[in-house]
Design a protein around this motif. Structure first.
Motif, PDB file in Angstrom:
ATOM      1  N   LEU A   1      -3.949 -17.484   0.333  1.00 43.78           N
ATOM      2  CA  LEU A   1      -2.518 -17.280   0.177  1.00 43.78           C
ATOM      3  C   LEU A   1      -2.257 -15.872  -0.360  1.00 43.78           C
ATOM      4  O   LEU A   1      -2.999 -15.394  -1.213  1.00 43.78           O
ATOM      5  CB  LEU A   1      -1.939 -18.266  -0.853  1.00 43.78           C
ATOM      6  CG  LEU A   1      -2.041 -19.735  -0.546  1.00 43.78           C
ATOM      7  CD1 LEU A   1      -1.558 -20.543  -1.726  1.00 43.78           C
ATOM      8  CD2 LEU A   1      -1.229 -20.081   0.694  1.00 43.78           C
ATOM      9  N   TYR A   2      -1.187 -15.264   0.141  1.00 42.73           N
ATOM     10  CA  TYR A   2      -0.688 -14.023  -0.451  1.00 42.73           C
ATOM     11  C   TYR A   2       0.577 -14.388  -1.207  1.00 42.73           C
ATOM     12  O   TYR A   2       1.511 -14.978  -0.642  1.00 42.73           O
ATOM     13  CB  TYR A   2      -0.381 -12.957   0.603  1.00 42.73           C
ATOM     14  CG  TYR A   2       0.445 -11.814   0.067  1.00 42.73           C
ATOM     15  CD1 TYR A   2      -0.087 -10.936  -0.863  1.00 42.73           C
ATOM     16  CD2 TYR A   2       1.763 -11.636   0.462  1.00 42.73           C
ATOM     17  CE1 TYR A   2       0.677  -9.906  -1.393  1.00 42.73           C
ATOM     18  CE2 TYR A   2       2.527 -10.603  -0.056  1.00 42.73           C
ATOM     19  CZ  TYR A   2       1.974  -9.749  -0.974  1.00 42.73           C
ATOM     20  OH  TYR A   2       2.734  -8.728  -1.509  1.00 42.73           O
ATOM     21  N   LEU A   3       0.619 -14.048  -2.481  1.00 38.53           N
ATOM     22  CA  LEU A   3       1.763 -14.334  -3.340  1.00 38.53           C
ATOM     23  C   LEU A   3       2.172 -13.061  -4.054  1.00 38.53           C
ATOM     24  O   LEU A   3       1.322 -12.405  -4.681  1.00 38.53           O
ATOM     25  CB  LEU A   3       1.421 -15.408  -4.374  1.00 38.53           C
ATOM     26  CG  LEU A   3       0.889 -16.737  -3.808  1.00 38.53           C
ATOM     27  CD1 LEU A   3       0.347 -17.600  -4.932  1.00 38.53           C
ATOM     28  CD2 LEU A   3       1.980 -17.461  -3.035  1.00 38.53           C
ATOM     29  N   ALA A   4       3.431 -12.695  -3.983  1.00 37.97           N
ATOM     30  CA  ALA A   4       3.936 -11.515  -4.678  1.00 37.97           C
ATOM     31  C   ALA A   4       4.946 -11.984  -5.723  1.00 37.97           C
ATOM     32  O   ALA A   4       5.880 -12.729  -5.407  1.00 37.97           O
ATOM     33  CB  ALA A   4       4.592 -10.540  -3.712  1.00 37.97           C
ATOM     34  N   TYR A   5       4.732 -11.542  -6.960  1.00 33.30           N
ATOM     35  CA  TYR A   5       5.589 -11.944  -8.063  1.00 33.30           C
ATOM     36  C   TYR A   5       6.097 -10.715  -8.820  1.00 33.30           C
ATOM     37  O   TYR A   5       5.360  -9.754  -9.003  1.00 33.30           O
ATOM     38  CB  TYR A   5       4.808 -12.787  -9.083  1.00 33.30           C
ATOM     39  CG  TYR A   5       4.452 -14.159  -8.592  1.00 33.30           C
ATOM     40  CD1 TYR A   5       5.384 -15.195  -8.630  1.00 33.30           C
ATOM     41  CD2 TYR A   5       3.173 -14.441  -8.125  1.00 33.30           C
ATOM     42  CE1 TYR A   5       5.046 -16.466  -8.215  1.00 33.30           C
ATOM     43  CE2 TYR A   5       2.832 -15.711  -7.699  1.00 33.30           C
ATOM     44  CZ  TYR A   5       3.778 -16.717  -7.744  1.00 33.30           C
ATOM     45  OH  TYR A   5       3.433 -17.980  -7.331  1.00 33.30           O
TER      46      TYR A   5
ATOM     47  N   GLU B   1      -3.899  -9.876   9.640  1.00 31.54           N
ATOM     48  CA  GLU B   1      -2.686 -10.410   9.019  1.00 31.54           C
ATOM     49  C   GLU B   1      -2.696 -10.166   7.513  1.00 31.54           C
ATOM     50  O   GLU B   1      -1.652  -9.920   6.904  1.00 31.54           O
ATOM     51  CB  GLU B   1      -2.541 -11.913   9.303  1.00 31.54           C
ATOM     52  CG  GLU B   1      -2.261 -12.241  10.758  1.00 31.54           C
ATOM     53  CD  GLU B   1      -3.514 -12.209  11.634  1.00 31.54           C
ATOM     54  OE1 GLU B   1      -4.638 -12.356  11.117  1.00 31.54           O
ATOM     55  OE2 GLU B   1      -3.353 -12.004  12.852  1.00 31.54           O
ATOM     56  N   MET B   2      -3.876 -10.232   6.895  1.00 34.25           N
ATOM     57  CA  MET B   2      -3.992  -9.980   5.459  1.00 34.25           C
ATOM     58  C   MET B   2      -3.821  -8.493   5.147  1.00 34.25           C
ATOM     59  O   MET B   2      -3.397  -8.136   4.050  1.00 34.25           O
ATOM     60  CB  MET B   2      -5.335 -10.491   4.934  1.00 34.25           C
ATOM     61  CG  MET B   2      -5.467 -11.998   4.986  1.00 34.25           C
ATOM     62  SD  MET B   2      -7.133 -12.569   4.597  1.00 34.25           S
ATOM     63  CE  MET B   2      -7.193 -12.286   2.832  1.00 34.25           C
ATOM     64  N   GLU B   3      -4.182  -7.639   6.099  1.00 35.22           N
ATOM     65  CA  GLU B   3      -4.041  -6.194   5.901  1.00 35.22           C
ATOM     66  C   GLU B   3      -2.575  -5.772   5.797  1.00 35.22           C
ATOM     67  O   GLU B   3      -2.261  -4.802   5.104  1.00 35.22           O
ATOM     68  CB  GLU B   3      -4.697  -5.430   7.058  1.00 35.22           C
ATOM     69  CG  GLU B   3      -6.198  -5.496   7.061  1.00 35.22           C
ATOM     70  CD  GLU B   3      -6.812  -4.828   8.276  1.00 35.22           C
ATOM     71  OE1 GLU B   3      -6.089  -4.106   9.011  1.00 35.22           O
ATOM     72  OE2 GLU B   3      -8.012  -5.026   8.500  1.00 35.22           O
ATOM     73  N   LYS B   4      -1.677  -6.505   6.449  1.00 33.17           N
ATOM     74  CA  LYS B   4      -0.268  -6.098   6.508  1.00 33.17           C
ATOM     75  C   LYS B   4       0.387  -6.015   5.136  1.00 33.17           C
ATOM     76  O   LYS B   4       0.973  -4.977   4.803  1.00 33.17           O
ATOM     77  CB  LYS B   4       0.515  -7.008   7.448  1.00 33.17           C
ATOM     78  CG  LYS B   4       0.158  -6.794   8.902  1.00 33.17           C
ATOM     79  CD  LYS B   4       0.875  -7.765   9.812  1.00 33.17           C
ATOM     80  CE  LYS B   4       0.384  -7.602  11.251  1.00 33.17           C
ATOM     81  NZ  LYS B   4       0.975  -8.619  12.127  1.00 33.17           N
ATOM     82  N   PRO B   5       0.332  -7.069   4.293  1.00 37.05           N
ATOM     83  CA  PRO B   5       0.968  -6.908   2.979  1.00 37.05           C
ATOM     84  C   PRO B   5       0.280  -5.850   2.119  1.00 37.05           C
ATOM     85  O   PRO B   5       0.930  -5.111   1.381  1.00 37.05           O
ATOM     86  CB  PRO B   5       0.891  -8.295   2.340  1.00 37.05           C
ATOM     87  CG  PRO B   5      -0.063  -9.079   3.153  1.00 37.05           C
ATOM     88  CD  PRO B   5      -0.154  -8.427   4.494  1.00 37.05           C
ATOM     89  N   LEU B   6      -1.029  -5.733   2.249  1.00 40.60           N
ATOM     90  CA  LEU B   6      -1.755  -4.729   1.476  1.00 40.60           C
ATOM     91  C   LEU B   6      -1.365  -3.315   1.933  1.00 40.60           C
ATOM     92  O   LEU B   6      -1.158  -2.418   1.112  1.00 40.60           O
ATOM     93  CB  LEU B   6      -3.258  -4.951   1.603  1.00 40.60           C
ATOM     94  CG  LEU B   6      -4.141  -4.266   0.597  1.00 40.60           C
ATOM     95  CD1 LEU B   6      -3.687  -4.530  -0.832  1.00 40.60           C
ATOM     96  CD2 LEU B   6      -5.577  -4.701   0.777  1.00 40.60           C
ATOM     97  N   ALA B   7      -1.215  -3.128   3.235  1.00 40.58           N
ATOM     98  CA  ALA B   7      -0.792  -1.824   3.752  1.00 40.58           C
ATOM     99  C   ALA B   7       0.623  -1.481   3.279  1.00 40.58           C
ATOM    100  O   ALA B   7       0.917  -0.325   2.971  1.00 40.58           O
ATOM    101  CB  ALA B   7      -0.865  -1.808   5.277  1.00 40.58           C
ATOM    102  N   ALA B   8       1.490  -2.477   3.200  1.00 42.63           N
ATOM    103  CA  ALA B   8       2.852  -2.229   2.726  1.00 42.63           C
ATOM    104  C   ALA B   8       2.845  -1.793   1.258  1.00 42.63           C
ATOM    105  O   ALA B   8       3.636  -0.934   0.857  1.00 42.63           O
ATOM    106  CB  ALA B   8       3.711  -3.479   2.908  1.00 42.63           C
TER     107      ALA B   8
END
Length: 182
Positions: free
Chosen positions: A175-179, A30-37
């Motif tokens: 937490l994954y946070l995008a700013y 699940e953590m790999e998904k935002p990083l892959a994007a």
């Protein structure tokens, strides 16, 4: 013009030093998904000298079978900001030294290459934040404090507003946070 996407592993108190302290928190699919994007859209990797020297031995021999991120790190052009490391000293394939930090050089690189991925590289990231060159911060915030250590934002950083563009929590409390800076 491209964008600069900064990815950091960060403690709750803002420390971003070498993330050996993340080992107790499994990096999940699940953590790999935002990083892959993030990495999927980036056409170059921008690193400071210290991070380059940590990444090169860790990633240069890694295969896709060992880590799905290996092709991105090994095949993508890499640009190193360093006043001491020359291109000749950059032995990891597809790597070029940009010389000492210069905001104009980074701006031109964004125009020429497109989206750039940055990981670690605290000194470089703080300089780019101060110069308004960072377009997105992608933070994986771990539920622990480190006390001492280099911070993403030093006490001397001017006040700044950021817009939250994405967030996700994971079962182990990370937490994954995008700013996006405003």
């Amino acid at each position: 013009m491209g964008e600069i996407h900064v990815h950091e592993f960060m403690s709750l108190d803002g420390v971003i030093d070498a993330p050996t302290w993340t080992a107790d928190y499994r990096f999940t699919p699940e953590m790999e998904k935002p990083l892959a994007a993030i990495t999927k859209r980036c056409r170059g990797i921008l690193l400071g000298r210290a991070t380059y020297q940590m990444f090169e031995p860790a990633w240069s021999q890694r295969t896709a079978a060992e880590d799905p991120g290996a092709p991105f790190f090994n095949d993508t052009p890499k640009y190193v900001v360093s006043s001491t490391l020359t291109s000749a000293a950059c032995t990891w394939r597809n790597t070029k030294s940009l010389g000492k930090y210069d905001p104009d050089t980074i701006g031109k690189l964004k125009q020429q290459v497109g989206d750039l991925y940055v990981s670690g590289s605290g000194t470089l990231v703080r300089a780019m934040l101060a110069d308004g060159l960072v377009d997105m911060l992608h933070l994986f915030v771990y539920p622990l404090t480190r006390g001492a250590g280099p911070r993403l934002l030093p006490e001397t950083a001017p006040p700044r507003k950021l817009k939250l563009t994405a967030s996700e929590s994971f079962d182990h409390g990370v937490l994954y946070l995008a700013y996006r800076p405003q």
